[in-house]
Design an enzyme around this catalytic site. Structure first.
Site, PDB file in Angstrom:
ATOM      1  N   ARG A 266       0.855  -1.180   0.000  1.00  0.00           N
ATOM      2  CA  ARG A 266       0.000   0.000   0.000  1.00  0.00           C
ATOM      3  C   ARG A 266       0.895   1.236   0.000  1.00  0.00           C
ATOM      4  O   ARG A 266       1.938   1.276   0.661  1.00  0.00           O
ATOM      5  CB  ARG A 266      -0.928   0.030   1.228  1.00  0.00           C
ATOM      6  CG  ARG A 266      -2.088  -0.951   1.156  1.00  0.00           C
ATOM      7  CD  ARG A 266      -3.062  -0.565   0.049  1.00  0.00           C
ATOM      8  NE  ARG A 266      -4.262  -1.388   0.031  1.00  0.00           N
ATOM      9  CZ  ARG A 266      -4.417  -2.470  -0.717  1.00  0.00           C
ATOM     10  NH1 ARG A 266      -3.415  -2.890  -1.480  1.00  0.00           N
ATOM     11  NH2 ARG A 266      -5.559  -3.130  -0.709  1.00  0.00           N
TER      12      ARG A 266
ATOM     13  N   GLU B 228      -4.063   7.399  -4.812  1.00  0.00           N
ATOM     14  CA  GLU B 228      -4.224   6.714  -6.082  1.00  0.00           C
ATOM     15  C   GLU B 228      -5.498   7.199  -6.751  1.00  0.00           C
ATOM     16  O   GLU B 228      -6.513   7.371  -6.078  1.00  0.00           O
ATOM     17  CB  GLU B 228      -4.281   5.195  -5.868  1.00  0.00           C
ATOM     18  CG  GLU B 228      -2.968   4.606  -5.431  1.00  0.00           C
ATOM     19  CD  GLU B 228      -2.972   3.083  -5.401  1.00  0.00           C
ATOM     20  OE1 GLU B 228      -4.050   2.482  -5.674  1.00  0.00           O
ATOM     21  OE2 GLU B 228      -1.926   2.488  -5.117  1.00  0.00           O
TER      22      GLU B 228
ATOM     23  N   HIS C  81      -0.719   0.011  -9.924  1.00  0.00           N
ATOM     24  CA  HIS C  81      -1.425  -0.903  -9.016  1.00  0.00           C
ATOM     25  C   HIS C  81      -1.971  -2.116  -9.784  1.00  0.00           C
ATOM     26  O   HIS C  81      -3.174  -2.423  -9.718  1.00  0.00           O
ATOM     27  CB  HIS C  81      -2.552  -0.181  -8.281  1.00  0.00           C
ATOM     28  CG  HIS C  81      -2.927  -0.846  -6.981  1.00  0.00           C
ATOM     29  ND1 HIS C  81      -3.373  -0.158  -5.887  1.00  0.00           N
ATOM     30  CD2 HIS C  81      -2.928  -2.157  -6.610  1.00  0.00           C
ATOM     31  CE1 HIS C  81      -3.632  -1.004  -4.900  1.00  0.00           C
ATOM     32  NE2 HIS C  81      -3.375  -2.226  -5.325  1.00  0.00           N
TER      33      HIS C  81
END
Length: 326
Positions: A242, A271, A290
């Protein structure tokens, strides 16, 4: 007790039509899938009210949304990181939250090794120079490295950390790990070829530091200025967990000043990473959006498990991978 009526399963993330078809293909009988079209607030409120179950990736599920979901019986995450879901509100409503380890560890393990190699071999500048018509056969050599013989340090040795360890066995690396919540038997240490050490030892000795931990209050900015100072100047930092576990401002400063050699990142805070972010202006980073667990193979495996788990709960069984307290 079995529920004989079809359940409406709302997918609380927007994806592509191809991926929606994968979900339809994997959905067991008795589940009716509902997708977001615009993703606007009004549409989301209306469809949340219809949902018997919510399937979620990285979207937020707030207490307000849970209160609006009068029919909600279960929330199924398609991954394992649930920091954007209000677990307290779910527990208060008596709604279980289940996770989905399927399809995560394998893809993340592969992507982690990909990032390590891309940073060591300077894959991005090599590709970009070729596209620009340059032949840097000699110029790139002083700044590239082999993975062979390096010390790789894994911070976190759960499912994804172990998946990385398995994939590194053939690279002839020295593997160290730190995880205060993991105890390994001597047999497991031999199986993975890993030595458990303290975090400070790992930061000091690792040529590559790779993060495999959830984002919690304990792990937020686990890697910040002091930790980056402890790392080797030729070290590479890899993050597939993360974004919030790294202080990105401190990382950008360390990369600009060459206090570490490079970073290879798949996750960010926030994000999506904003256009023009300082990370995108550095020549010693590898950035991916991601996607470590985002392959079609992984998505299919996730949907098979996640939708199957919802059907399992609908049929009166305890859901697999239920989060404690929900």
């Amino acid at each position: 007790m079995k529920d004989r009526m079809d359940w409406v399963v709302l997918y609380l993330n927007r994806a592509t039509q191809d991926l929606y078809q994968v979900m339809r293909d994997e959905a067991p009988a008795g589940l009716r899938l509902l997708f977001l079209e615009s993703g606007g607030a009004d549409e989301m409120r209306e469809k949340v009210r219809q949902a018997d179950a919510i399937l979620i990736a990285d979207a937020a599920l707030t207490a307000e949304m849970i209160q609006q979901a009068g029919k909600l019986k279960m929330v199924q995450h398609q991954g394992v990181g649930y920091e954007r879901i209000d677990v307290t509100a779910l527990a208060k409503a008596g709604v279980p939250l289940a996770l989905c380890p399927a399809g995560t560890a394998e893809g993340v393990g592969e992507h982690t090794v990909l990032l390590m190699l891309a940073a060591l071999k300077r894959l991005v500048p090599a590709h970009e120079s070729m596209v620009a018509g340059k032949w840097l056969m000699w110029e790139l050599r002083p700044s590239t490295r082999d993975l062979h013989g390096k010390t790789v340090g894994l911070i976190g040795f759960g499912r994804t950390g172990r998946a990385v360890a398995k994939r590194l066995r053939g690279f002839d690396v020295r593997l160290i790990a730190t995880d205060p919540y993991i105890n390994l038997s001597e047999q497991e240490k031999a199986e993975f070829g890993v030595t458990l050490v303290k975090k400070d030892v790992l930061l000091r000795e690792a040529d590559i530091v790779s993060l495999h931990i959830p984002l919690t209050e304990e792990t937020r900015h686990l890697i910040a200025g002091p930790e980056l100072q402890r790392m080797k100047r030729e070290a590479i930092l890899v993050n597939v967990s993360r974004g919030g576990v790294i202080d990105q401002d401190a990382l950008c400063e360390a990369l600009r000043e060459r206090r570490i050699m490079a970073a290879a990142l798949d996750v960010y805070s926030p994000e999506p990473l904003p256009a023009g972010h300082p990370l995108t202006r550095l020549d010693n980073v590898v950035l991916t959006p991601h996607v470590a667990a985002g392959t079609l193979d992984a998505f299919r495996a996730k949907m098979r498990f996640a939708l199957g788990n919802i059907a399992r709960f609908k049929g009166g069984e305890e859901p697999l991978e239920r989060v404690a307290g929900t």
